[in-house]
Every structure is written in C-alpha cells, then in structure tokens.
Design a protein around this motif. Structure first.
Motif, PDB file in Angstrom:
ATOM      1  N   ALA A  16       0.905   4.215  -2.766  1.00  0.00           N
ATOM      2  CA  ALA A  16       0.696   5.635  -2.440  1.00  0.00           C
ATOM      3  C   ALA A  16       1.811   6.478  -3.035  1.00  0.00           C
ATOM      4  O   ALA A  16       1.575   7.575  -3.564  1.00  0.00           O
ATOM      5  N   GLU A  17       3.056   5.970  -2.976  1.00  0.00           N
ATOM      6  CA  GLU A  17       4.176   6.711  -3.573  1.00  0.00           C
ATOM      7  C   GLU A  17       3.992   6.863  -5.082  1.00  0.00           C
ATOM      8  O   GLU A  17       4.243   7.923  -5.653  1.00  0.00           O
ATOM      9  N   LEU A  60       0.833  -1.205   0.000  1.00  0.00           N
ATOM     10  CA  LEU A  60       0.000   0.000   0.000  1.00  0.00           C
ATOM     11  C   LEU A  60       0.866   1.253   0.000  1.00  0.00           C
ATOM     12  O   LEU A  60       0.546   2.256  -0.656  1.00  0.00           O
ATOM     13  N   GLU A  61       1.987   1.219   0.766  1.00  0.00           N
ATOM     14  CA  GLU A  61       2.881   2.385   0.780  1.00  0.00           C
ATOM     15  C   GLU A  61       3.459   2.645  -0.606  1.00  0.00           C
ATOM     16  O   GLU A  61       3.533   3.773  -1.069  1.00  0.00           O
ATOM     17  N   LEU A  98       1.196   6.877  -6.696  1.00  0.00           N
ATOM     18  CA  LEU A  98       0.096   7.802  -6.943  1.00  0.00           C
ATOM     19  C   LEU A  98       0.566   9.242  -6.794  1.00  0.00           C
ATOM     20  O   LEU A  98       0.197  10.121  -7.578  1.00  0.00           O
ATOM     21  N   ALA A  99       1.434   9.498  -5.802  1.00  0.00           N
ATOM     22  CA  ALA A  99       1.935  10.862  -5.606  1.00  0.00           C
ATOM     23  C   ALA A  99       2.794  11.287  -6.788  1.00  0.00           C
ATOM     24  O   ALA A  99       2.703  12.422  -7.274  1.00  0.00           O
TER      25      ALA A  99
END
Length: 483
Positions: A394-395, A390-391, A397-398
C-alpha cells in the motif's frame, strides 16, 4: 585519269558531283586493287576478341599504327594467338572502312616475328595457367603400378613409336594402343587433343580397351617444331584428362607447356615407357624373394610354437595329482560347512533380537509431533507477515500515485499554464516557430480547448532589448474576447 581525278580537276565545269558513299567506295576499291597483298611486321596492341569470333587489333611500330581485323573464318588458321604486345608478321590486303573513312588491313595469316616473341607469349600463357592452378602438384595423379593397357599418342612412322614399343615389350607384356597423329605443324595440337579425348571416351568393356596410362611422345626439334605442344587448348585438354598421362616431348633439355600440366614428365620417349611399365623379371624375382621370406618366417613361427608347448608340458603336473589335491580341499570344506551354517544362523538370530527390542510406535510418533509443532509455529507467523507485506505494498502504491501526479502533463495547466498545439497535434515549444495566420489549439486547466489564429510576426528578443516596444493601444470594449 580516274573519275575522282576528273571531278577534282574540273571544279568549274558541269562535272557530276560524287556522293560521299561513291567517293568512299571508290577509294576502297582503289586501295584493294593497289594493295591486294601486303606483308607487315609490327607489335600488336588494342587486341579485342569479339563475341562473334572476329578479332580487332592495331599493328604499330615506333612511328605509325594501322588498324587490323581477322575475320572469324581466318582466326583458327593463325599460327599464334593474337595477344597484346606480341611482335608478329602478318599478311593480308589493305581495305577501307567507308563508315569511318579510315583504312585497315584484313589479316589472313599471322606468325610470330621470332623466337623471342614466341617465348614471351609462352611465358604469359604459362603464368596464366599457373594462376588458374593447372600446375598444382595436388592435381597430379599417381601412375598405375601394373597397367594392363598403355595408350600412346605419337606419329606412327617415326622412330619414337618403335623405341616405345621395343622398350615396353622388353619390360612388361601388356596391350599397347597407338593413336596416330601428326606431331608438327598447325594441325598437331588439334589432333593430339582429339586423341586424348578419344582415349578418355573409350568404353572399358568395348572392343578397344581403355588405357590405364597415356603417353604423349615426340622426338626432339627446334622451338618452332615443338611449338604445337605449347598450345593453350592442348594444355587444358591434358589437364582435364581422366587417365594418368606422361609427357615425353623432345629431348631432356626441351620443355613444353604440357610438361607442366601432365601427371609425369619423361626426359625422353624411352624413359616414358620405363615410367609407365614395371620390369616383369624384377617383379618375378621380388615375388620369389617374398615367397622364400614368408616360408622362413612360417617355419620360425611353427618352431617357436613347438618350443612353447614343450615348455608348458614340462611345467604342468600330472592329472591324478591335480585331482587328488582338489578332492582333499573339498573334503575339508564340506566337513566345516554344517558348523558354519549353524554359527551363521545363531549370529543372525542374536542381531534380530537386539534390533526388535528397540522397535516401538514412538519411533514414528516422535517425528510426527516435531513436524506438527513446526507447522503450528509457521502458522502463527504467517498472518503478521502477510499483513506487513500488504502494508508495504500500500505504501509503494501511494508513492507511485504521488509520482504519477508529479509527472502528469496536465498538472501545470491547473496552476494557470496553457498548452499550445498545432493543427497536426504537435506541441509548440517556441513562439518563433509559429507563422502568422497559423491555426493553433490552446488547452487550459479546466480541460477546455479553444482555437486561435496567430496574428503578427514573432518579435526578436535581441531587438526587444535594444529598443523598447511601443505601448499597445487599449482595445475598445466592443472588440470582445479573442477566444
């Protein structure tokens, strides 16, 4: 003096003037009266076979040429087919064509000018049929071995039919059907075509039996005598014949067009009869020889089988000896059967005791414990792995958000730029592409779009470098904003 001569001699008098049609038809009648029958020799050129059946051509020699026409009613009566370059002798009458003011010959008969011309025409026709594949060897059919009916197409009064009948009667007793035709002259080709089609159309169960093989025969003669058998229509009829056909036209040295399209060519009519029929006496002798050979072969086979049976009988032992030997083997085996069964049962009992001592619930519980431990270890590692995944998502996506912000077409507008578009929505890339008076839309960074109209002509950068522009006059305060 004719009316036309009087009209030309009295040019100053009160003579009635001729119309063009009257003069043209008067000349036509004069030509037809003066040249009602002429015989011309020349070379054919510009031959045109019209769809209505007429033939238009030109007769020429070294120094002159004359147009000619063969009406549809006369085309079939011609002895040769009009073709380009053929030298012919024609007869007809001279007439005029009033609509074109030219004279021409109406041809009634046409014949080749000599043997050379006939052979040249034959070679052209032969090349044409060969190109169509009518001479191909794979099209030729095999003649029947023992025909029951032989069809003969020839003259009923010549020596040819007598030779053929005599030869067939001596060799093979079969039924012969003769279709009488003329074998010389203009009507020969048409009659032979009709005879071939007639034989092919016969009903096998009808009163006249359908032939198994056909013979087209004629005696020898000159090139002109044999010329009907070089007819194109006859050659095509022979090629389309559904019955095997033998061509026997002329002597051995004579060659006609149907020799190339027929299934077999015979050098003489008598040879054609020999090709079409076998010799009965030879067949009888062959059958007798086959019978004798078959009898000898059968006798040898029977004798060979008798010898093999005798050898097998000597090799076999007597039946009582075979039975006693089998009884002895049975007694020995039956005596050992009880002990063998007891020994086998004891061996299986020992194996069962040895295996049963190793059987316990631990054999099933131990694999279950191992699998449980593996499952607990996997469960401990599952949560951290999911959190790490998940991390990373998220990276990513950023980073994608930053990338989208960098390629956002409206981002430069927030730094003070503006986007200019035409009335149709297309973006303006160069100011020189805008015409004076053209309406445009200007979008700013605060999402506000203002309308504007282009004023003045576009300046040339090269000219601007060469001569500095005049300083614009200050705009009066009352003028207001352009937008």
């Amino acid at each position: 003096m004719s009316e036309a001569a009087q009209a030309t001699s009295d040019t100053t008098g009160n003579a009635r003037p001729y119309s063009v049609s009257e003069l043209a038809f008067a000349l036509k009648r004069t030509l037809e009266d003066a040249y009602g029958f002429v015989r011309l020799r020349g070379e054919l050129s510009k031959v045109t076979h019209h769809s209505n059946g007429h033939v238009y051509l030109t007769l020429k020699d070294e120094r002159a040429a004359i147009d000619g026409v063969v009406w549809k009613s006369s085309v079939r009566g011609l002895s040769v087919r009009p073709e380009q370059g053929l030298e012919v002798v024609v007869t007809g009458k001279i007439t005029a064509y009033p609509q074109g003011s030219r004279y021409q010959i109406v041809i009634e008969t046409m014949e080749a000018a000599g043997v050379g011309a006939l052979l040249a025409q034959l070679e052209r026709l032969k090349a044409k049929l060969q190109a169509e594949g009518l001479f191909a060897s794979e099209r030729k059919r095999r003649l029947p071995e023992m025909p029951a009916v032989v069809g003969v197409i020839t003259s009923p009064t010549g020596a040819v039919i007598r030779d053929i009948l005599h030869r067939i009667r001596d060799r093979w007793p079969c039924h012969v059907v003769v279709w009488p035709v003329v074998v010389q002259g203009d009507a020969a080709a048409a009659q032979v075509c009709a005879a071939i089609r007639g034989f092919c159309a016969l009903d096998p169960e009808g009163p006249i039996p359908k032939p198994d093989v056909l013979i087209v025969a004629r005696g020898g003669g000159s090139v002109e005598d044999l010329w009907p058998f070089n007819d194109e229509q006859l050659a095509r009829t022979v090629a389309d014949c559904t019955i095997p056909l033998i061509s026997a036209v002329g002597h051995e040295t004579d060659t006609t067009l149907i020799d190339f399209v027929s299934d077999r060519r015979a050098p003489t009519p008598t040879a054609a009869a020999e090709m079409a029929t076998p010799v009965l006496a030879e067949l009888k002798a062959l059958v007798e020889d086959f019978g004798a050979r078959m009898h000898r072969c059968g006798s040898r086979v029977v004798e060979d089988r008798r010898n093999r049976v005798q050898h097998a009988d000597r090799a076999l032992k007597r039946v009582p000896d075979l039975v006693r030997l089998a009884e002895q083997r049975f007694d020995i085996v039956s005596g050992r059967l009880g002990a063998g069964l007891a020994k086998n049962a004891a061996a299986h009992e020992r194996d069962l005791v040895r295996v049963s001592s190793r059987l316990s619930p631990l054999l099933l519980q131990r694999p279950q414990a191992v699998q449980k431990q593996r499952l607990e270890a996997v469960a401990v590692r599952l949560q951290p792995a999911a959190e790490r995944k998940l991390e990373r998502a998220a990276e990513r996506l950023a980073s994608l958000t930053k990338l989208y912000a960098s390629v956002d077409p409206d981002r430069p507008l927030k730094r003070g730029f503006a986007r200019v578009t035409r009335a149709d929505g297309s973006i303006v890339h160069a100011g020189a592409s805008l015409a004076s008076g053209e309406a445009v839309a200007i979008k700013f960074g605060d999402e506000v779009t203002r309308q504007a109209v282009i004023d003045g002509a576009a300046s040339d950068p090269l000219k601007a470098d060469a001569k500095p522009k005049a300083k614009p006059k200050p705009v009066p305060p009352a003028q207001g904003d352009l937008f």
